[in-house]
Design a protein around this motif. Structure first.
Motif: not given
Length: 209
Positions: A1-30
């Motif tokens: 199982m791959a390990v995913y870590k997403l780094t961004y600021l404490n806001l949605p903005a440019l990271a939120e599409p990535i968070r949405f897609l990871l969630s859609y894929l049901e991938i757990d990420f830090e």
């Protein structure tokens, strides 16, 4: 199982599409988030000094749109053939052009010219893009490309509130097709679950990046 870590600021903005897609894929990420006062010390450690970055099994990857395209392929949301993929890519690039308009009109401008540029943004640029987006979704049975869910729809729903914040205006007002599309994306069970649990945030310092 791959390990995913997403780094961004404490806001949605440019990271939120990535968070949405990871969630859609049901991938757990830090979900690693930095506050304003932490960013200057973190910036030199990031590829090209920018975020978001997505680390997959120790490999640090940048460029948010490229990351969205990669994840959308894993999710089967990148197009069923080359033509459909092209239409999705065009839509994503149009979103990025729209974002760049905010940067050049209200973020990286002098205080002397900000008011004038804001008028242009509100009266010309926003109507141009948002009306076209509304028409495209209207002509494609409620989605951006070929009447079915794609990366473009998830990206739009994830980032449109940030655009509204930057422009200080509700971009979805009087645009029912786009309102309905956002609602559909927010009701996808995996994304709905992410929205319910995502951390509280503030846009207060987003204009610095």
């Amino acid at each position: 199982m791959a390990v995913y870590k997403l780094t961004y600021l404490n806001l949605p903005a440019l990271a939120e599409p990535i968070r949405f897609l990871l969630s859609y894929l049901e991938i757990d990420f830090e979900d690693i988030r930095y506050e304003r006062e932490e960013w200057p010390s973190v910036k030199p450690t990031m590829p090209f000094g920018k975020i978001p970055v997505l680390e997959i099994d120790g490999k640090v990857l940048n460029q948010s749109t490229a990351l969205c395209r990669y994840l959308s392929k894993k999710a089967g949301l990148a197009g069923s053939d080359d033509w459909e993929s092209l239409l999705i890519d065009i839509t994503l690039d149009n979103f990025n052009d729209f974002r760049e308009a905010f940067r050049t009109h209200i973020i990286f401008v002098s205080e002397e010219s900000k008011a004038e540029k804001y008028v242009t943004l509100i009266n010309e640029i926003i109507p141009l893009y948002m009306n076209k987006f509304e028409n495209i979704v209207s002509e494609n049975d409620g989605y951006f490309v070929n009447g079915k869910l794609s990366c473009a729809d998830i990206y739009f729903a994830a980032i449109i509130d940030f655009f509204s914040y930057l422009g200080k205006v509700d971009l979805l007002e009087n645009r029912p097709k786009l309102q309905a599309l956002k609602k559909k994306i927010y009701e996808i069970p995996q994304i709905k679950s992410w929205i319910a649990k995502r951390p509280a945030f503030s846009y207060a310092w987003s204009n610095d990046n």
